[in-house]
Scaffold this motif. Structure first.
Motif, PDB file in Angstrom:
ATOM      1  N   VAL A  67      94.344  95.746  73.872  1.00  0.00           N
ATOM      2  CA  VAL A  67      94.098  95.461  72.466  1.00  0.00           C
ATOM      3  C   VAL A  67      95.372  94.838  71.915  1.00  0.00           C
ATOM      4  CG1 VAL A  67      93.775  96.487  70.168  1.00  0.00           C
ATOM      5  CG2 VAL A  67      92.412  97.306  72.097  1.00  0.00           C
ATOM      6  N   VAL A  68      95.226  93.728  71.194  1.00  0.00           N
ATOM      7  CA  VAL A  68      96.369  93.085  70.545  1.00  0.00           C
ATOM      8  C   VAL A  68      95.994  92.844  69.093  1.00  0.00           C
ATOM      9  CG1 VAL A  68      97.938  91.103  70.507  1.00  0.00           C
ATOM     10  CG2 VAL A  68      97.087  91.963  72.703  1.00  0.00           C
ATOM     11  N   SER A  69      96.929  93.166  68.198  1.00  0.00           N
ATOM     12  CA  SER A  69      96.692  92.971  66.777  1.00  0.00           C
ATOM     13  C   SER A  69      97.865  92.217  66.159  1.00  0.00           C
ATOM     14  CB  SER A  69      96.510  94.327  66.085  1.00  0.00           C
ATOM     15  OG  SER A  69      97.625  95.149  66.340  1.00  0.00           O
ATOM     16  N   PRO A  70      97.622  91.530  65.037  1.00  0.00           N
ATOM     17  CA  PRO A  70      98.721  90.867  64.345  1.00  0.00           C
ATOM     18  C   PRO A  70      99.472  91.850  63.442  1.00  0.00           C
ATOM     19  CG  PRO A  70      96.622  90.233  63.385  1.00  0.00           C
ATOM     20  CD  PRO A  70      96.316  91.146  64.518  1.00  0.00           C
ATOM     21  N   ASP A 111      94.312  89.090  81.488  1.00  0.00           N
ATOM     22  CA  ASP A 111      94.010  90.325  80.761  1.00  0.00           C
ATOM     23  C   ASP A 111      92.891  90.054  79.762  1.00  0.00           C
ATOM     24  OD1 ASP A 111      95.649  92.291  81.845  1.00  0.00           O
ATOM     25  OD2 ASP A 111      97.301  91.928  80.447  1.00  0.00           O
ATOM     26  N   MET A 112      91.927  90.942  79.713  1.00  0.00           N
ATOM     27  CA  MET A 112      90.788  90.809  78.806  1.00  0.00           C
ATOM     28  C   MET A 112      91.134  91.527  77.503  1.00  0.00           C
ATOM     29  SD  MET A 112      88.892  89.017  80.578  1.00  0.00           S
ATOM     30  CE  MET A 112      87.288  88.911  81.281  1.00  0.00           C
ATOM     31  N   VAL A 113      91.327  90.756  76.446  1.00  0.00           N
ATOM     32  CA  VAL A 113      91.916  91.258  75.206  1.00  0.00           C
ATOM     33  C   VAL A 113      90.895  91.315  74.074  1.00  0.00           C
ATOM     34  CG1 VAL A 113      93.696  90.827  73.453  1.00  0.00           C
ATOM     35  CG2 VAL A 113      94.178  90.351  75.876  1.00  0.00           C
ATOM     36  N   LEU A 114      90.955  92.415  73.335  1.00  0.00           N
ATOM     37  CA  LEU A 114      90.267  92.533  72.055  1.00  0.00           C
ATOM     38  C   LEU A 114      91.329  92.346  70.988  1.00  0.00           C
ATOM     39  CD1 LEU A 114      87.736  93.312  70.336  1.00  0.00           C
ATOM     40  CD2 LEU A 114      88.612  95.668  70.419  1.00  0.00           C
ATOM     41  N   MET A 115      91.189  91.316  70.140  1.00  0.00           N
ATOM     42  CA  MET A 115      92.113  91.093  69.042  1.00  0.00           C
ATOM     43  C   MET A 115      91.562  91.869  67.839  1.00  0.00           C
ATOM     44  SD  MET A 115      93.139  89.619  66.034  1.00  0.00           S
ATOM     45  CE  MET A 115      91.628  88.804  65.611  1.00  0.00           C
ATOM     46  N   VAL A 116      92.388  92.720  67.250  1.00  0.00           N
ATOM     47  CA  VAL A 116      91.944  93.607  66.164  1.00  0.00           C
ATOM     48  C   VAL A 116      92.766  93.379  64.907  1.00  0.00           C
ATOM     49  CG1 VAL A 116      91.624  96.001  65.457  1.00  0.00           C
ATOM     50  CG2 VAL A 116      91.207  95.355  67.827  1.00  0.00           C
ATOM     51  N   GLU A 117      92.074  93.201  63.791  1.00  0.00           N
ATOM     52  CA  GLU A 117      92.664  93.003  62.460  1.00  0.00           C
ATOM     53  C   GLU A 117      92.243  94.129  61.536  1.00  0.00           C
ATOM     54  OE1 GLU A 117      94.575  91.026  60.728  1.00  0.00           O
ATOM     55  OE2 GLU A 117      94.263  88.928  61.228  1.00  0.00           O
ATOM     56  N   ILE A 133      97.935  85.027  71.798  1.00  0.00           N
ATOM     57  CA  ILE A 133      97.489  85.868  72.917  1.00  0.00           C
ATOM     58  C   ILE A 133      97.154  84.998  74.117  1.00  0.00           C
ATOM     59  CG2 ILE A 133      95.626  87.403  73.691  1.00  0.00           C
ATOM     60  CD1 ILE A 133      95.535  88.372  70.661  1.00  0.00           C
ATOM     61  N   GLU A 134      96.438  83.915  73.874  1.00  0.00           N
ATOM     62  CA  GLU A 134      96.060  83.014  74.965  1.00  0.00           C
ATOM     63  C   GLU A 134      97.285  82.314  75.554  1.00  0.00           C
ATOM     64  OE1 GLU A 134      92.923  80.807  73.037  1.00  0.00           O
ATOM     65  OE2 GLU A 134      91.441  82.334  73.596  1.00  0.00           O
ATOM     66  N   ALA A 135      98.250  81.961  74.692  1.00  0.00           N
ATOM     67  CA  ALA A 135      99.482  81.337  75.186  1.00  0.00           C
ATOM     68  C   ALA A 135     100.272  82.300  76.066  1.00  0.00           C
ATOM     69  CB  ALA A 135     100.346  80.867  74.010  1.00  0.00           C
ATOM     70  N   ALA A 136     100.103  83.604  75.835  1.00  0.00           N
ATOM     71  CA  ALA A 136     100.802  84.626  76.619  1.00  0.00           C
ATOM     72  C   ALA A 136     100.036  85.024  77.882  1.00  0.00           C
ATOM     73  CB  ALA A 136     101.054  85.859  75.746  1.00  0.00           C
ATOM     74  N   GLY A 137      98.877  84.377  78.140  1.00  0.00           N
ATOM     75  CA  GLY A 137      98.137  84.628  79.362  1.00  0.00           C
ATOM     76  C   GLY A 137      96.895  85.478  79.218  1.00  0.00           C
ATOM     77  N   GLY A 138      96.665  86.034  78.032  1.00  0.00           N
ATOM     78  CA  GLY A 138      95.480  86.862  77.827  1.00  0.00           C
ATOM     79  C   GLY A 138      94.237  86.029  77.565  1.00  0.00           C
ATOM     80  N   ALA A 142      86.854  89.059  72.528  1.00  0.00           N
ATOM     81  CA  ALA A 142      86.208  89.371  71.252  1.00  0.00           C
ATOM     82  C   ALA A 142      87.280  89.695  70.225  1.00  0.00           C
ATOM     83  CB  ALA A 142      85.251  90.556  71.406  1.00  0.00           C
ATOM     84  N   ALA A 143      86.851  89.708  68.971  1.00  0.00           N
ATOM     85  CA  ALA A 143      87.715  90.113  67.865  1.00  0.00           C
ATOM     86  C   ALA A 143      86.982  91.166  67.057  1.00  0.00           C
ATOM     87  CB  ALA A 143      88.065  88.909  66.989  1.00  0.00           C
ATOM     88  N   ALA A 144      87.759  92.016  66.396  1.00  0.00           N
ATOM     89  CA  ALA A 144      87.172  93.071  65.570  1.00  0.00           C
ATOM     90  C   ALA A 144      88.062  93.297  64.361  1.00  0.00           C
ATOM     91  CB  ALA A 144      87.032  94.365  66.382  1.00  0.00           C
ATOM     92  N   ALA A 145      87.461  93.792  63.293  1.00  0.00           N
ATOM     93  CA  ALA A 145      88.207  94.119  62.082  1.00  0.00           C
ATOM     94  C   ALA A 145      87.525  95.267  61.370  1.00  0.00           C
ATOM     95  CB  ALA A 145      88.275  92.901  61.152  1.00  0.00           C
ATOM     96  N   LEU A 146      88.306  96.000  60.602  1.00  0.00           N
ATOM     97  CA  LEU A 146      87.702  97.028  59.752  1.00  0.00           C
ATOM     98  C   LEU A 146      86.767  96.378  58.745  1.00  0.00           C
ATOM     99  CD1 LEU A 146      90.616  99.462  58.842  1.00  0.00           C
ATOM    100  CD2 LEU A 146      88.652  99.904  60.326  1.00  0.00           C
ATOM    101  N   VAL A 147      87.259  95.292  58.110  1.00  0.00           N
ATOM    102  CA  VAL A 147      86.517  94.673  57.017  1.00  0.00           C
ATOM    103  C   VAL A 147      86.411  93.168  57.213  1.00  0.00           C
ATOM    104  CG1 VAL A 147      86.453  94.296  54.514  1.00  0.00           C
ATOM    105  CG2 VAL A 147      87.338  96.454  55.423  1.00  0.00           C
ATOM    106  N   ASP A 148      85.202  92.646  57.054  1.00  0.00           N
ATOM    107  CA  ASP A 148      84.953  91.200  57.024  1.00  0.00           C
ATOM    108  C   ASP A 148      84.706  90.829  55.578  1.00  0.00           C
ATOM    109  OD1 ASP A 148      84.075  88.585  57.172  1.00  0.00           O
ATOM    110  OD2 ASP A 148      82.341  89.027  58.438  1.00  0.00           O
TER     111      ASP A 148
END
Length: 194
Positions: A67-70, A111-117, A133-138, A142-148
């Protein structure tokens, strides 16, 4: 977790604010979600992350191994999503204005990454995080967030799941309704405004 239960969590933590806010996207709103407040309680943060993880399609949950988040807004929910999915969590940050992995964080090729905001409005920071994330090799699966807050219109280039969709209107500076134009805008977010 139903939408009303999610909103109850925001209200209980005084994280749903009303006034005139300048969002990090550059748009204006009469409502602001201070996710840091809703996430400051570890039990509440865990409940919200568990509910968000449960909403992810089963095939996505099975694929994700990181999991990677900003930073800053996504750090806490990203950590809790890592816990909910039982995978490592890390974050990207902008030391020079562009997201990058630091602090010894790294991804292995593929690496299979879920980006979370925490909150997605226009998707700008999410797309920037995905690019880093993609530039780092991941591979962002999918992406996920608490609120859209996008009204369901955001396109991140990957499947996107939000715990709740809130359709508080947002406005460009030149289209403010009179009630907002008459009060000063507050910049409550962590990122410098455009």
């Amino acid at each position: 977790m139903q939408e009303e239960a999610v909103l109850a969590e925001f209200r209980a933590s005084k994280a749903l604010l009303e006034g005139h806010f300048l969002l990090s996207s550059g748009r204006h709103s009469a409502h602001y979600l201070q996710c840091a407040r809703v996430l400051m309680n570890p039990e509440r943060a865990g409940r919200l992350a568990t509910a968000l993880a449960a909403k992810l399609p089963h095939d996505i949950r099975r694929k994700v191994n990181k999991v990677v988040s900003p930073a800053m807004g996504g750090v806490v929910i990203g950590q809790e999503m890592g816990r909910a999915l039982q995978v490592d969590a890390m974050f990207v940050e902008r030391p020079e204005g562009t997201f990058e992995l630091r602090r010894g964080f790294s991804l292995e090729q593929g690496d299979m990454v879920l980006m979370v905001e925490d909150v997605v409005t226009t998707g700008k920071s999410s797309r920037e995080a995905i690019k880093a994330i993609e530039a780092a090799g991941g591979k962002v699966v999918a992406a996920a967030a608490l609120v859209d807050r996008s009204g369901g219109t955001v396109d991140l280039g990957v499947p996107f799941t939000a715990l709740v969709e809130l359709n508080f209107p947002t406005y460009a500076a030149d289209e403010l309704p009179a009630e907002l134009a008459d009060m000063p805008a507050i910049k409550p977010g962590s990122r410098a405004q455009p």
